[in-house]
Design a protein around this motif. Sequence first.
Motif, PDB file in Angstrom:
ATOM      1  N   ASN A 155       0.838  -1.199   0.000  1.00 53.04           N
ATOM      2  CA  ASN A 155       0.000   0.000   0.000  1.00 53.04           C
ATOM      3  C   ASN A 155       0.877   1.255   0.000  1.00 53.04           C
ATOM      4  O   ASN A 155       1.678   1.455   0.905  1.00 53.04           O
ATOM      5  CB  ASN A 155      -0.900  -0.011   1.245  1.00 53.04           C
TER       6      ASN A 155
ATOM      7  N   TRP B 152      -1.096  -8.327  -0.647  1.00 50.07           N
ATOM      8  CA  TRP B 152      -2.553  -8.488  -0.784  1.00 50.07           C
ATOM      9  C   TRP B 152      -3.282  -7.208  -0.375  1.00 50.07           C
ATOM     10  O   TRP B 152      -4.186  -6.750  -1.080  1.00 50.07           O
ATOM     11  CB  TRP B 152      -3.013  -9.660   0.064  1.00 50.07           C
ATOM     12  N   ASP B 153      -2.867  -6.616   0.735  1.00 54.11           N
ATOM     13  CA  ASP B 153      -3.470  -5.369   1.186  1.00 54.11           C
ATOM     14  C   ASP B 153      -3.221  -4.243   0.186  1.00 54.11           C
ATOM     15  O   ASP B 153      -4.110  -3.429  -0.091  1.00 54.11           O
ATOM     16  CB  ASP B 153      -2.897  -4.994   2.550  1.00 54.11           C
TER      17      ASP B 153
ATOM     18  N   GLN C 260      -2.755  -4.522  -3.070  1.00 54.65           N
ATOM     19  CA  GLN C 260      -3.548  -4.698  -4.286  1.00 54.65           C
ATOM     20  C   GLN C 260      -5.026  -4.387  -4.047  1.00 54.65           C
ATOM     21  O   GLN C 260      -5.710  -3.864  -4.920  1.00 54.65           O
ATOM     22  CB  GLN C 260      -3.381  -6.133  -4.812  1.00 54.65           C
ATOM     23  N   LYS C 261      -5.519  -4.693  -2.844  1.00 51.00           N
ATOM     24  CA  LYS C 261      -6.899  -4.317  -2.520  1.00 51.00           C
ATOM     25  C   LYS C 261      -7.059  -2.806  -2.526  1.00 51.00           C
ATOM     26  O   LYS C 261      -8.060  -2.263  -3.002  1.00 51.00           O
ATOM     27  CB  LYS C 261      -7.306  -4.885  -1.160  1.00 51.00           C
ATOM     28  N   ALA C 262      -6.060  -2.113  -1.977  1.00 50.45           N
ATOM     29  CA  ALA C 262      -6.098  -0.650  -1.962  1.00 50.45           C
ATOM     30  C   ALA C 262      -6.019  -0.095  -3.376  1.00 50.45           C
ATOM     31  O   ALA C 262      -6.698   0.878  -3.721  1.00 50.45           O
ATOM     32  CB  ALA C 262      -4.954  -0.109  -1.113  1.00 50.45           C
TER      33      ALA C 262
ATOM     34  N   ILE D 169      -7.039  -1.548  -6.165  1.00 52.70           N
ATOM     35  CA  ILE D 169      -8.279  -1.817  -6.890  1.00 52.70           C
ATOM     36  C   ILE D 169      -9.354  -0.791  -6.558  1.00 52.70           C
ATOM     37  O   ILE D 169     -10.213  -0.491  -7.382  1.00 52.70           O
ATOM     38  CB  ILE D 169      -8.758  -3.258  -6.580  1.00 52.70           C
ATOM     39  N   ARG D 170      -9.286  -0.231  -5.355  1.00 51.58           N
ATOM     40  CA  ARG D 170     -10.300   0.750  -4.955  1.00 51.58           C
ATOM     41  C   ARG D 170     -10.058   2.132  -5.557  1.00 51.58           C
ATOM     42  O   ARG D 170     -10.925   2.998  -5.449  1.00 51.58           O
ATOM     43  CB  ARG D 170     -10.347   0.858  -3.426  1.00 51.58           C
ATOM     44  N   THR D 171      -8.923   2.354  -6.185  1.00 56.13           N
ATOM     45  CA  THR D 171      -8.613   3.684  -6.715  1.00 56.13           C
ATOM     46  C   THR D 171      -9.331   3.923  -8.034  1.00 56.13           C
ATOM     47  O   THR D 171      -9.628   2.988  -8.791  1.00 56.13           O
ATOM     48  CB  THR D 171      -7.099   3.843  -6.935  1.00 56.13           C
TER      49      THR D 171
ATOM     50  N   TRP E  24     -16.773   2.657  -7.796  1.00 56.41           N
ATOM     51  CA  TRP E  24     -17.273   1.309  -8.047  1.00 56.41           C
ATOM     52  C   TRP E  24     -18.799   1.277  -8.088  1.00 56.41           C
ATOM     53  O   TRP E  24     -19.392   0.530  -8.872  1.00 56.41           O
ATOM     54  CB  TRP E  24     -16.745   0.349  -6.988  1.00 56.41           C
TER      55      TRP E  24
END
Length: 236
Positions: A27, A65-66, A68-70, A72-74, A174
């Motif tokens: 992140n 993993w954290d 990539q989750k962050a 994806i939210r951008t 999203w």
Amino acid sequence: MLNTHSSQKQHAPMPKLAIWLLSRLANPAYRDELIGDMEEEYTERQLTNQDASNWLLRQTTMAIWDGQKAMIRTTGFVKTLSIILCVLALPTIALFVGWLSNMHMPSEHLWQLLMAGEVHYILFNSEYWGIAWNESGVSHLEVDMFMHIPSILWAMVFAVSAYLFLKKLKPSVWVFSAFTLAYILVPYLFGYGVISVFELPPQKVGPILAFMMLAPFFTLPAYVGFLFKGFANCST
């Protein structure tokens, strides 16, 4: 000599591969602090004879993993994904419209799929792609093939709805994309349902198929326009 060598092994720095992965995939909001903390913890675990290697593997995996989750939210990720979708979808739809408009005696299998409104199966059929590209390909496309009033009106309805949706509710990127997806899917599902329920003659199936494909064709560029205008900040 042996004691010195063992001491050096215990004080080995964190592997460069782990640092490289974290510096690019963790992140970005706390990437540098994370790497510093993990280096300290890794050294301390070596000094206290704890399992440093497995700990590092677990922590690096969780941090990636954290991250990539962050990511994806951008909005930057959604914009990139939307551009890729347009690049893939718009030429595919254009080619299908060209094939539908210049179709001459398709095989029995393709004809049955067409009369059932099962475009999703046609587009994954190798026979269709051979015919569409070689016999009814890009050279046969004409502007008037895309002048379909119901589809243009649908895109206009989407544009008005999207403007009001963004202005009044201020959704996340999203949520807005899900809103658009509904507008893209409804014409297709509606057309597929009508063709499946009613035994329509071929001359009536054609306009429905055109609406199923051209409504998304006009809606997608409008979505991208609203996406870039309404979500200028790529970090949220």
